[in-house]
Design a protein around this motif. Structure first.
Motif: not given
Length: 340
Positions: A171-172, A233, A235, A237, A240-241, A244, A267
């Motif tokens: 994710i990211g 993860l 992604c 921060y 939106e995250t 998550l 996250c």
């Protein structure tokens, strides 16, 4: 002869920047090294002292002077009302920027960059934590240290799993995610990711990501989650995250899924993660970041059989620090030399 740009450097270049590179930098710019005894003295300097006409600020490393606000403590927020009108660019050491006042800087016309010198190092920690989560390596090390050599062998036979042919959702897909994808693909893992325009562009034009592994793309994270054996993860921060990985999403995962976080602690909803471990949904965890670091959840600390914990060391190597510093100087050079 044109006037040199004035640049404030926060941090000691010794051991981070090659002498020739540093010599070129201080020749090209009018450099002031941060040497203020307090935050108030620094802020006053920005208004009427030696920093009142600076064009740029660059943070070179984590070894900053004692009086300097640290990375991750919102130092640009503290200084925002004191920055001179001449300031055009800030280059911040490190990957994260969620603590900084980006909106305020944009409103002042001040460009903000960070550095990505620790991408490979952080990805390597992600790969290690992925392997540890599947193989229960921390558990067996603890058993060995407590004199349980043979019991550890028997435990491994009954519970450890290989990473080969497992499906991992990353994710990211920024610099860290891409580096991680290359590493785990070399281990024989199948890569899954969430569809994003930037990822789609790289897949459609392989020259943008040479040697990229095959990636199965999903429209949303909720469609990805049930398909994978491990979620990593990587992604940034943001609002939106935040959380998550939530209680609802844990319930949609495969039984025995592995969870790895090398992004930001917030996250993951750590309460929900501990519940998912207790319910048998999550079979192994590897964390380098935490929701309330440096404080670590007591519940996570108790779950030694399932969780490998590291103290946010992902990008902290001698080599990565030097890469960060080089990137910082290069970004400052590029921006100021282009006259933007």
């Amino acid at each position: 002869m044109s006037k040199k740009h004035k640049v404030l450097v926060i941090g000691n270049p010794d051991g981070l920047v090659e002498p020739d590179r540093w010599g070129k930098f201080v020749t090209q710019y009018d450099v002031t090294l941060y040497d203020f005894k307090s935050q108030d003295e620094f802020h006053e300097s920005l208004k009427s002292g030696p920093c009142s006409e600076i064009s740029g600020i660059v943070r070179l490393g984590l070894r900053t002077p004692p009086a300097a606000a640290k990375v991750g403590q919102g130092w640009t927020r503290l200084a925002m009302n004191h920055f001179p009108s001449t300031l055009r660019v800030i280059v911040n050491f490190g990957h994260g920027f969620e603590e900084e006042d980006i909106e305020g800087l944009n409103s002042r016309g001040i460009k903000f960059y960070n550095s990505c010198g620790g991408s490979e190092s952080t990805a390597t920690i992600g790969t290690y934590l992925t392997i540890a989560a599947f193989r229960n390596l921390s558990r067996y090390e603890r058993m060995l240290r407590s004199g349980q050599f043979l019991p550890a062998l028997r435990e491994s036979l009954n519970s450890a799993m290989d990473v080969q042919n497992k499906h991992v959702g990353i994710i990211g897909m920024g610099a860290i995610g891409q580096a991680l994808a290359m590493q785990v693909a070399a281990l024989g893992m199948h890569i899954h990711a969430v569809d994003r325009p930037s990822l789609r562009a790289m897949i459609e034009d392989p020259t943008k990501w040479p040697g990229q592994p095959e990636i199965q793309v999903h429209a949303t994270i909720d469609l990805l989650i049930p398909q994978v054996d491990c979620i990593v993860l990587t992604c940034p921060y943001s609002t939106e995250t935040h959380h998550l990985l939530s209680r609802e999403r844990f319930r949609n995962m495969k039984k025995g899924v592995r969870i790895v976080n090398i992004a930001r602690g917030k996250c993951i909803d750590e309460e929900a993660l501990c519940e998912a471990i207790d319910e048998g949904i999550v079979g192994g965890v590897g964390l380098d970041v935490y929701e309330n670091e440096p404080r670590i959840s007591a519940k996570l600390l108790e779950k030694q059989d399932f969780v490998t914990l590291l103290p946010h060391v992902g990008g902290l190597t001698v080599d990565a620090m030097a890469k960060h510093a080089q990137i910082c100087l290069d970004k400052m050079d590029k921006y100021l030399s282009q006259g933007e």
